[in-house]
Write a protein that holds these residues in place. Structure first.
Motif, PDB file in Angstrom:
ATOM      1  N   ARG A   1     -10.376   8.808  17.956  1.00  0.00           N
ATOM      2  CA  ARG A   1     -11.032  10.113  17.997  1.00  0.00           C
ATOM      3  C   ARG A   1     -12.556   9.947  17.963  1.00  0.00           C
ATOM      4  N   PRO A   2     -13.293  10.754  18.722  1.00  0.00           N
ATOM      5  CA  PRO A   2     -14.764  10.635  18.772  1.00  0.00           C
ATOM      6  C   PRO A   2     -15.421  10.771  17.406  1.00  0.00           C
ATOM      7  N   GLU A   3     -14.842  11.595  16.524  1.00  0.00           N
ATOM      8  CA  GLU A   3     -15.503  11.813  15.227  1.00  0.00           C
ATOM      9  C   GLU A   3     -15.261  10.658  14.259  1.00  0.00           C
ATOM     10  N   LYS A   4     -14.401   9.705  14.637  1.00  0.00           N
ATOM     11  CA  LYS A   4     -14.151   8.578  13.738  1.00  0.00           C
ATOM     12  C   LYS A   4     -15.000   7.365  14.096  1.00  0.00           C
ATOM     13  N   ILE A   5     -15.836   7.525  15.095  1.00  0.00           N
ATOM     14  CA  ILE A   5     -16.754   6.460  15.471  1.00  0.00           C
ATOM     15  C   ILE A   5     -18.104   6.771  14.838  1.00  0.00           C
ATOM     16  N   ALA A   6     -18.695   5.777  14.189  1.00  0.00           N
ATOM     17  CA  ALA A   6     -19.995   5.990  13.548  1.00  0.00           C
ATOM     18  C   ALA A   6     -21.077   5.227  14.309  1.00  0.00           C
ATOM     19  N   LEU A   7     -22.272   5.765  14.217  1.00  0.00           N
ATOM     20  CA  LEU A   7     -23.433   5.048  14.738  1.00  0.00           C
ATOM     21  C   LEU A   7     -23.914   4.115  13.621  1.00  0.00           C
ATOM     22  N   LEU A   8     -23.970   2.841  13.891  1.00  0.00           N
ATOM     23  CA  LEU A   8     -24.321   1.902  12.831  1.00  0.00           C
ATOM     24  C   LEU A   8     -25.826   1.650  12.781  1.00  0.00           C
ATOM     25  N   GLY A   9     -26.365   1.674  11.554  1.00  0.00           N
ATOM     26  CA  GLY A   9     -27.752   1.269  11.370  1.00  0.00           C
ATOM     27  C   GLY A   9     -27.846  -0.254  11.461  1.00  0.00           C
ATOM     28  N   GLU A  10     -29.044  -0.792  11.399  1.00  0.00           N
ATOM     29  CA  GLU A  10     -29.233  -2.227  11.619  1.00  0.00           C
ATOM     30  C   GLU A  10     -28.460  -3.102  10.641  1.00  0.00           C
TER      31      GLU A  10
ATOM     32  N   VAL B   1     -27.329   1.695  21.398  1.00  0.00           N
ATOM     33  CA  VAL B   1     -26.762   2.042  20.081  1.00  0.00           C
ATOM     34  C   VAL B   1     -25.686   1.022  19.730  1.00  0.00           C
ATOM     35  N   ARG B   2     -25.371   0.965  18.445  1.00  0.00           N
ATOM     36  CA  ARG B   2     -24.277   0.125  17.974  1.00  0.00           C
ATOM     37  C   ARG B   2     -23.230   1.033  17.355  1.00  0.00           C
ATOM     38  N   LEU B   3     -21.982   0.938  17.822  1.00  0.00           N
ATOM     39  CA  LEU B   3     -20.915   1.804  17.321  1.00  0.00           C
ATOM     40  C   LEU B   3     -19.992   1.002  16.417  1.00  0.00           C
ATOM     41  N   GLY B   4     -19.446   1.669  15.420  1.00  0.00           N
ATOM     42  CA  GLY B   4     -18.506   0.988  14.544  1.00  0.00           C
ATOM     43  C   GLY B   4     -17.406   1.921  14.071  1.00  0.00           C
ATOM     44  N   TRP B   5     -16.213   1.375  13.823  1.00  0.00           N
ATOM     45  CA  TRP B   5     -15.131   2.177  13.242  1.00  0.00           C
ATOM     46  C   TRP B   5     -14.223   1.295  12.395  1.00  0.00           C
ATOM     47  N   ALA B   6     -13.554   1.954  11.444  1.00  0.00           N
ATOM     48  CA  ALA B   6     -12.708   1.226  10.499  1.00  0.00           C
ATOM     49  C   ALA B   6     -11.428   0.743  11.181  1.00  0.00           C
ATOM     50  N   ALA B   7     -10.758  -0.168  10.540  1.00  0.00           N
ATOM     51  CA  ALA B   7      -9.534  -0.731  11.113  1.00  0.00           C
ATOM     52  C   ALA B   7      -8.422   0.314  11.192  1.00  0.00           C
TER      53      ALA B   7
END
Lengths: 296, 378
Positions: B297-306, B359-365
């Protein structure tokens, strides 16, 4: 908002300036039809109507005969009776026909409608004579019934009121179908489903929903059929065999055979007045229909 | 119009579990060679609110019409509290129904419309009047009893249709796209009313819609249909969080789909290879080498800081973005996973989106769920 308000008065002025010459042009197109109606149609009718109060002597003498002349009264009663019977029969047959057509598939509707309209293209004279050949003593119907042994002598099917009604109903059914079908087509079929879903049987759904919603069409068809039948001339003349006189034939008799213009014009006036009155009622019903039909 | 009088004849039946249970057994409907409904089996418990959700042509309305009795199923059965009612005509089923476009009788007043089901059941005049008044109170239309439907707004007409469908104490309330004719604001308002009404009367409701938001917010259970088949049924949150197939994930909300191959199965989950990117996926057990389709889902992807880390990380650039008020919708192009939709809350967003921004994207397992391809959906 204030900006819009300021801009508003300017717009109609521009539109008005453009529209005026065009409107004038359109009106000119109406002139030939208008002249045709007034000079060749309305004026002679008014003249004929004027005769009813001037011939043979000025006054309402001709109209007094309505109350005193038994022959004339009999013609009026016969005419009203035949027209009423014809109207009722045409409505019954036409309603059933319209109901079937309105609920048929679009493809089937086109064929049904063609079947209803086809007789309108055949001359009324041809149809009247066709009925004579069918209904006379040695006609198809009597011969058939005799052949089957159902009757032992021919039935009097023509040259009487029965024959007139048969011919007139045959002529009027399409006129009854068209307004009723128009009204029925406006009825949302979901209303019938809704009625049944809410617990109404087929019969109750028809009685409480379909019938009242089609009633304006029924009344409109009734008025239309009755008005048209009032002026019937050829069909009663042929199928009545001269024995049953209706209003139109009586008028022709007065004017052409007896040269009593005043009497003929008087009954003609009465016919026009009756028809205008019925049309007044008719337009009221159309208004009612808008009130009912606006709900969808 | 106190709460007590309003609820008198349609008194709340002690919450849930007091309506009737409906069951469909292998229900099918064929029109010639076309199968509109294909062996649908489902069960609605007493007092529940079920929504049949699907795109147009998915068979949802045909199922509702079969429940109502307007469509005779080709095969299968409709059961009410375990009793087979498949052969009963609609007028003997005692189901209230709200039609699409309401189907109010235009030649009757509001009160006469609502009284119609009572009239055909031959209730006495006094009974009729009391019930009509209570039903109109229930939908707050008591002041409009003498108007004609044409004189009411769309929302009011909808309420009349509801009152008419509920006035005779139906075993079941069927709703055919009840809100589709209304504008968005009114729809949201009436959604809440409908939900409150359901709670108050405690009847079993079956609703048909193509509006997923309406389905999620109103229902206890949602049945998702596609091409005449029941794809998945469950509580709204369960369907949204654990879609079984790609169609469900796509139809309910929006979703990114990631394709990969299992490399190792272990604790805490699978390691997948998707292009050149290694992904971690929890909560699935598949042997190495199996192909996997993930819904994310799009809302479960976060923009990661450095300095931020996540179980799954991927770099990309913003290809398109839109400001939606509450948030941004970003389309991020990545090398291995294609374009990913990302929902970013607008309030204190860490970046100001612009095209081409890396951008860097991240999401949980456990953010994504494995779904099945709809092999039979063609």
């Amino acid at each position: 908002m204030p900006r819009d308000a300021a801009a508003l008065p300017a717009a109609p002025v521009a539109g008005h300036g453009l529209a005026l010459p065009r409107e004038a042009g359109w009106w000119l197109l109406l002139v030939p039809a208008f002249l045709l109606m007034t000079v060749l149609y309305l004026a002679p009718i008014l003249q004929v109507l004027a005769i009813s109060v001037t011939e043979p002597a000025p006054g309402l003498g001709n109209y007094e005969r309505l109350l005193t002349h038994p022959g004339l009264q009999r013609v009026i009663v016969t005419t009203l009776r035949i027209c009423l019977v014809t109207t009722i029969l045409s409505l019954l047959l036409g309603y059933a026909l319209s109901y079937v057509i309105a609920l048929a598939s679009p493809r089937a509707q086109r064929w049904w409608l063609l079947g209803v309209l086809l007789p309108l293209w055949i001359s009324v004279l041809v149809r009247a004579f066709a009925w004579v050949t069918l209904l006379r003593r040695q006609g198809l119907v009597n011969e058939g019934l005799l052949g089957l042994g159902l009757i032992d002598r021919p039935l009097p099917l023509v040259w009487n009121e029965f024959g007139i009604v048969v011919g007139m109903v045959h002529y009027m059914v399409p006129y009854a179908v068209l307004p009723m079908l128009a009204a029925m087509r406006e009825i949302d079929p979901r209303l019938l489903a809704a009625a049944r879903g809410l617990g109404a049987s087929r019969g109750t759904a028809f009685r409480r929903v379909f019938l009242p919603l089609s009633a304006p069409g029924l009344v409109a068809a009734g008025v239309l059929v009755f008005i048209v039948t009032l002026g019937f001339y050829i069909t009663p003349a042929i199928l009545g065999g001269g024995k049953t006189l209706m209003a139109a034939e009586w008028i022709k008799l007065q004017i052409l055979d007896l040269v009593r213009w005043g009497m003929g014009a008087m009954l003609a006036t009465m016919l026009v007045v009756t028809i205008l009155t019925l049309l007044g009622i008719f337009s009221r019903i159309l208004d009612l229909r808008r009130v009912f039909g606006g709900g969808r | 119009m106190s709460a007590a009088t309003r609820e008198a004849p349609l008194a709340p039946r002690a919450g849930k579990g007091t309506g009737h249970a409906l069951e469909l057994r292998a229900l099918s409907k064929r029109y010639g060679a076309f199968t509109a409904v294909d062996a649908v089996s489902l069960r609605v418990e007493r007092g529940q609110f079920l929504t049949l959700l699907g795109p147009s042509g998915s068979g949802k309305t045909t199922i509702l019409m079969a429940i109502a009795g307007f469509v005779a199923p080709s095969e299968g059965a409709v059961l009410l509290d375990g009793r087979d009612i498949t052969a009963l005509p609609p007028e003997r089923r005692a189901f209230g129904m709200v039609f699409q476009g309401y189907a109010l009788f235009p030649h009757m007043t509001v009160a006469e419309n609502v009284a119609f089901p009572l009239r055909v059941r031959r209730l006495s005049r006094a009974e009729r009047e009391a019930k009509v008044r209570a039903a109109l109170d229930l939908v707050q239309l008591d002041r409009f009893a003498d108007r004609r439907p044409a004189q009411l707004s769309g929302g009011q007409q909808q309420r009349v249709a509801l009152a008419r469908a509920l006035v005779f104490d139906p075993d079941l309330l069927l709703l055919d796209e009840p809100l589709s004719a209304l504008d968005k604001k009114l729809r949201a308002e009436l959604q809440e009313e409908l939900k409150a009404l359901h709670r108050r009367v405690g009847r079993t409701f079956v609703n048909v819609t193509h509006d997923q938001e309406e389905a999620l917010s109103l229902s206890d259970q949602v049945a998702i249909l596609n091409h005449g088949r029941l794809v998945q049924m469950g509580a709204p949150a369960a369907l949204y969080e654990r879609p079984r197939t790609r169609f469900v994930a796509d139809f309910l909300g929006t979703s990114n789909f990631l394709r990969g191959t299992v490399q190792e199965a272990g604790d805490p989950g699978l390691a997948l290879q998707a292009g050149g990117t290694r992904l971690l996926q929890a909560g699935a057990d598949l042997p190495p080498g199996s192909p996997v389709l993930l819904s994310l889902r799009p809302e479960k992807i976060a923009l990661l800081g450095e300095a931020e880390r996540a179980a799954n990380e991927v770099a990309g650039t913003i290809a398109a973005w839109a400001y939606l008020g509450a948030g941004y919708s970003l389309t991020v192009r990545t090398a291995d996973l294609g374009a990913l939709r990302v929902a970013l809350p607008a309030w204190r967003a860490p970046i100001a989106p612009s095209e081409g921004l890396p951008v860097r994207l991240g999401w949980a397992a456990d953010a994504a769920v494995p779904v099945l391809e709809d092999a039979d959906a063609a």
